[in-house]
Scaffold this motif. Structure first.
Motif, PDB file in Angstrom:
ATOM      1  N   ALA A 182       0.805  -1.220   0.138  1.00 26.83           N
ATOM      2  CA  ALA A 182      -0.164  -0.106   0.028  1.00 26.83           C
ATOM      3  C   ALA A 182       0.773   1.114  -0.096  1.00 26.83           C
ATOM      4  CB  ALA A 182      -0.872   0.119   1.316  1.00 26.83           C
ATOM      5  N   THR A 183       1.883   1.165   0.866  1.00 28.81           N
ATOM      6  CA  THR A 183       2.774   2.541   0.994  1.00 28.81           C
ATOM      7  C   THR A 183       3.294   2.818  -0.465  1.00 28.81           C
ATOM      8  OG1 THR A 183       3.163   1.536   3.132  1.00 28.81           O
ATOM      9  CG2 THR A 183       4.664   3.438   2.011  1.00 28.81           C
ATOM     10  N   ARG A 184       3.795   1.723  -1.125  1.00 35.06           N
ATOM     11  CA  ARG A 184       4.417   1.852  -2.383  1.00 35.06           C
ATOM     12  C   ARG A 184       3.380   2.483  -3.602  1.00 35.06           C
ATOM     13  NH1 ARG A 184       6.312  -3.196  -4.048  1.00 35.06           N
ATOM     14  NH2 ARG A 184       7.749  -3.473  -2.235  1.00 35.06           N
ATOM     15  N   ALA A 185       2.304   1.597  -3.521  1.00 31.83           N
ATOM     16  CA  ALA A 185       1.342   2.224  -4.460  1.00 31.83           C
ATOM     17  C   ALA A 185       0.992   3.681  -4.230  1.00 31.83           C
ATOM     18  CB  ALA A 185      -0.191   1.146  -4.041  1.00 31.83           C
ATOM     19  N   LEU A 186       0.635   3.931  -2.821  1.00 29.64           N
ATOM     20  CA  LEU A 186       0.352   5.617  -2.440  1.00 29.64           C
ATOM     21  C   LEU A 186       1.474   6.301  -2.887  1.00 29.64           C
ATOM     22  CD1 LEU A 186      -1.435   4.707   0.965  1.00 29.64           C
ATOM     23  CD2 LEU A 186      -2.384   5.950  -0.921  1.00 29.64           C
ATOM     24  N   GLY A 187       2.679   5.859  -2.866  1.00 33.17           N
ATOM     25  CA  GLY A 187       4.049   6.665  -3.250  1.00 33.17           C
ATOM     26  C   GLY A 187       3.811   7.212  -4.736  1.00 33.17           C
ATOM     27  N   PHE A 188       3.198   6.041  -5.517  1.00 35.77           N
ATOM     28  CA  PHE A 188       3.160   6.505  -6.875  1.00 35.77           C
ATOM     29  C   PHE A 188       2.037   7.693  -6.963  1.00 35.77           C
ATOM     30  CE2 PHE A 188       4.975   2.732  -7.918  1.00 35.77           C
ATOM     31  CZ  PHE A 188       6.155   2.854  -8.911  1.00 35.77           C
ATOM     32  N   CYS A 189       1.019   7.311  -6.266  1.00 32.36           N
ATOM     33  CA  CYS A 189      -0.207   8.363  -6.231  1.00 32.36           C
ATOM     34  C   CYS A 189       0.298   9.627  -5.896  1.00 32.36           C
ATOM     35  CB  CYS A 189      -1.409   7.866  -5.283  1.00 32.36           C
ATOM     36  SG  CYS A 189      -2.062   6.422  -5.974  1.00 32.36           S
ATOM     37  N   THR A 194      -5.352  13.424 -16.784  1.00 30.88           N
ATOM     38  CA  THR A 194      -6.270  11.987 -17.048  1.00 30.88           C
ATOM     39  C   THR A 194      -5.261  11.078 -16.983  1.00 30.88           C
ATOM     40  OG1 THR A 194      -7.681  13.175 -18.695  1.00 30.88           O
ATOM     41  CG2 THR A 194      -7.929  11.026 -18.338  1.00 30.88           C
ATOM     42  N   LYS A 195      -3.941  11.023 -17.567  1.00 26.56           N
ATOM     43  CA  LYS A 195      -3.056   9.825 -17.403  1.00 26.56           C
ATOM     44  C   LYS A 195      -2.479   9.645 -15.988  1.00 26.56           C
ATOM     45  CE  LYS A 195      -0.697  10.074 -21.776  1.00 26.56           C
ATOM     46  NZ  LYS A 195      -0.388  11.452 -22.349  1.00 26.56           N
ATOM     47  N   ALA A 196      -2.331  10.886 -15.030  1.00 27.86           N
ATOM     48  CA  ALA A 196      -2.226  10.810 -13.657  1.00 27.86           C
ATOM     49  C   ALA A 196      -3.128  10.078 -12.866  1.00 27.86           C
ATOM     50  CB  ALA A 196      -1.716  12.183 -13.199  1.00 27.86           C
ATOM     51  N   ILE A 197      -4.368  10.279 -13.209  1.00 29.25           N
ATOM     52  CA  ILE A 197      -5.311   9.792 -12.549  1.00 29.25           C
ATOM     53  C   ILE A 197      -5.811   8.277 -12.719  1.00 29.25           C
ATOM     54  CG2 ILE A 197      -7.921   9.753 -12.360  1.00 29.25           C
ATOM     55  CD1 ILE A 197      -8.038  12.685 -13.158  1.00 29.25           C
ATOM     56  N   ASN A 198      -5.400   8.004 -13.934  1.00 30.14           N
ATOM     57  CA  ASN A 198      -5.467   6.551 -14.554  1.00 30.14           C
ATOM     58  C   ASN A 198      -4.187   5.887 -13.749  1.00 30.14           C
ATOM     59  OD1 ASN A 198      -7.799   6.943 -15.785  1.00 30.14           O
ATOM     60  ND2 ASN A 198      -6.745   7.108 -17.555  1.00 30.14           N
ATOM     61  N   ASP A 251      -4.615   2.462 -11.307  1.00 34.50           N
ATOM     62  CA  ASP A 251      -3.962   1.502 -11.618  1.00 34.50           C
ATOM     63  C   ASP A 251      -3.028   0.817 -10.650  1.00 34.50           C
ATOM     64  OD1 ASP A 251      -5.294   1.268 -13.861  1.00 34.50           O
ATOM     65  OD2 ASP A 251      -3.665   2.099 -15.310  1.00 34.50           O
ATOM     66  N   LYS A 252      -2.290   1.628  -9.964  1.00 33.62           N
ATOM     67  CA  LYS A 252      -1.235   1.342  -9.053  1.00 33.62           C
ATOM     68  C   LYS A 252      -1.675   0.723  -7.915  1.00 33.62           C
ATOM     69  CE  LYS A 252       2.590   2.359 -11.097  1.00 33.62           C
ATOM     70  NZ  LYS A 252       2.243   3.089 -12.341  1.00 33.62           N
ATOM     71  N   THR A 253      -3.082   1.453  -7.494  1.00 36.51           N
ATOM     72  CA  THR A 253      -3.723   1.086  -6.163  1.00 36.51           C
ATOM     73  C   THR A 253      -4.765   0.096  -6.191  1.00 36.51           C
ATOM     74  OG1 THR A 253      -5.279   2.795  -6.402  1.00 36.51           O
ATOM     75  CG2 THR A 253      -3.241   3.310  -5.093  1.00 36.51           C
ATOM     76  N   PHE A 304      -4.870  -2.970  -6.451  1.00 34.14           N
ATOM     77  CA  PHE A 304      -4.873  -4.277  -5.978  1.00 34.14           C
ATOM     78  C   PHE A 304      -4.401  -4.063  -4.624  1.00 34.14           C
ATOM     79  CE2 PHE A 304      -4.313  -5.808 -10.295  1.00 34.14           C
ATOM     80  CZ  PHE A 304      -5.372  -6.487 -10.392  1.00 34.14           C
ATOM     81  N   ALA A 305      -4.365  -2.903  -4.114  1.00 34.16           N
ATOM     82  CA  ALA A 305      -3.729  -2.636  -2.881  1.00 34.16           C
ATOM     83  C   ALA A 305      -5.071  -2.309  -1.897  1.00 34.16           C
ATOM     84  CB  ALA A 305      -2.964  -1.444  -2.770  1.00 34.16           C
ATOM     85  N   SER A 306      -4.952  -2.532  -0.528  1.00 34.92           N
ATOM     86  CA  SER A 306      -5.935  -2.378   0.320  1.00 34.92           C
ATOM     87  C   SER A 306      -6.730  -0.873   0.544  1.00 34.92           C
ATOM     88  CB  SER A 306      -5.561  -2.809   1.694  1.00 34.92           C
ATOM     89  OG  SER A 306      -4.540  -2.036   2.207  1.00 34.92           O
ATOM     90  N   ILE A 307      -5.881   0.042  -0.088  1.00 30.84           N
ATOM     91  CA  ILE A 307      -6.261   1.567   0.105  1.00 30.84           C
ATOM     92  C   ILE A 307      -7.178   1.802  -1.023  1.00 30.84           C
ATOM     93  CG2 ILE A 307      -4.804   2.528   1.864  1.00 30.84           C
ATOM     94  CD1 ILE A 307      -3.946   1.892  -1.710  1.00 30.84           C
ATOM     95  N   SER A 308      -7.356   1.098  -2.026  1.00 33.61           N
ATOM     96  CA  SER A 308      -8.019   1.660  -3.304  1.00 33.61           C
ATOM     97  C   SER A 308      -9.290   2.204  -2.937  1.00 33.61           C
ATOM     98  CB  SER A 308      -8.142   0.506  -4.260  1.00 33.61           C
ATOM     99  OG  SER A 308      -9.142  -0.506  -4.280  1.00 33.61           O
TER     100      SER A 308
END
Ligand SMILES: *[C@@H]1O[C@H](CO)[C@@H](O)[C@H](O)[C@H]1NC(C)=O
Ligand SMILES: *[C@@H]1O[C@H](CO)[C@@H](O)[C@H](O)[C@H]1NC(C)=O
Ligand SMILES: *[C@@H]1O[C@H](CO)[C@@H](O)[C@H](O)[C@H]1NC(C)=O
Length: 216
Positions: free
Chosen positions: A110-117, A160-164, A168-170, A172-176
């Motif tokens: 989750a931390t990694r995915a959120l880092g991308f966000c 729009t690219k940033a939103i997508n 995408d990154k989140t 499969f993570a618990s925080i989506s």
């Protein structure tokens, strides 16, 4: 989160009909006291409900609170207001992502995915500042001088690219789930901004000023 494809034409037809009914009902209940140019622009950009992601009400409630809207000299100002509203939203979402990161210290994925966000959304704020600047200083081209109208739309498309990417990154993570509404809101803001820019570009000069708007 993937873009939802219509399951069948019949099904999406029903959804659209329900949506239209809701919009009509809302419009009858809470008549917004919006100025002529806002109503005119929102009517135009939300008219093709198959092609937009936002409602007429979303358009009005985005433009209405900003006092630049009522005095708008052309549709460009309305696009600027929408872009600035999106920037405020992106700033708020960046702050929310920051909080989620702090709360997810033990969850590496989750931390990694959120880092991308965080990169996506803080980048989005900077991108929107550039978009604001481009729109603000945009002059209709004389010959080959200056930016083309498509640069305006292209700038918003970057968001729009940033939103997508964050979606995408989140995925499969618990925080989506915690960011679902944020994706949706930002998508609507991006779509509204692009639509208003398209209206500005495609309207004959003086691009909204020539409207026959009754003054009250
Ligand atoms: C719009 O409102 C702000 C405060 O919210 C004020 O500072 C500004 O002068 C107003 N602008 C106009 C054009 O009325
Ligand atoms: C708004 O979103 C819809 C649906 O995703 C898309 O087809 C349309 O091109 C977008 N409009 C603009 C002006 O970007
Ligand atoms: C929206 O505005 C464009 C550009 O001025 C115009 O060509 C189009 O007919 C309008 N559409 C609606 C539904 O009002």
């Amino acid at each position: 989160m993937k873009t939802v494809q219509p399951i069948s034409l019949a099904f999406s037809g029903i959804v659209i009909i329900l949506l239209c009914t809701t919009i009509t009902a809302q419009a009858a209940d809470t008549k917004p006291v919006a100025s002529g140019i806002i109503l005119e622009a929102c009517k135009n950009v939300s008219s093709d409900s198959f092609k937009v992601r936002f409602t007429h009400d979303f358009c009005v409630s985005t433009l209405q609170p900003d006092n630049r809207s009522a005095d708008a000299k052309d549709y460009r100002i309305l696009a600027l207001v929408a872009v600035d509203a999106m920037k405020s939203q992106a700033t708020a979402v960046t702050a929310k992502v920051e909080k989620l990161i702090q709360g997810a210290t033990k969850d590496k994925i989750a931390t990694r995915a959120l880092g991308f966000c965080r990169v996506d959304y803080s980048g989005m704020v900077s991108t929107l500042e550039i978009c604001h600047d481009i729109i603000q200083s945009f002059e209709i081209r004389k010959g080959n001088e200056g930016p083309t109208p498509f640069l305006l739309i292209g700038c918003i498309e970057k968001t729009t690219k940033a939103i997508n990417d964050c979606a995408d990154k989140t995925e499969f993570a618990s925080i989506s789930v915690g960011l679902m509404k944020e994706y949706e809101d930002l998508s609507m803001f991006a779509n509204l901004s692009s639509s208003l820019l398209l209206l500005f570009i495609t309207s004959p000069p003086p691009r909204g000023l020539g409207l026959d708007i009754p003054s009250d």
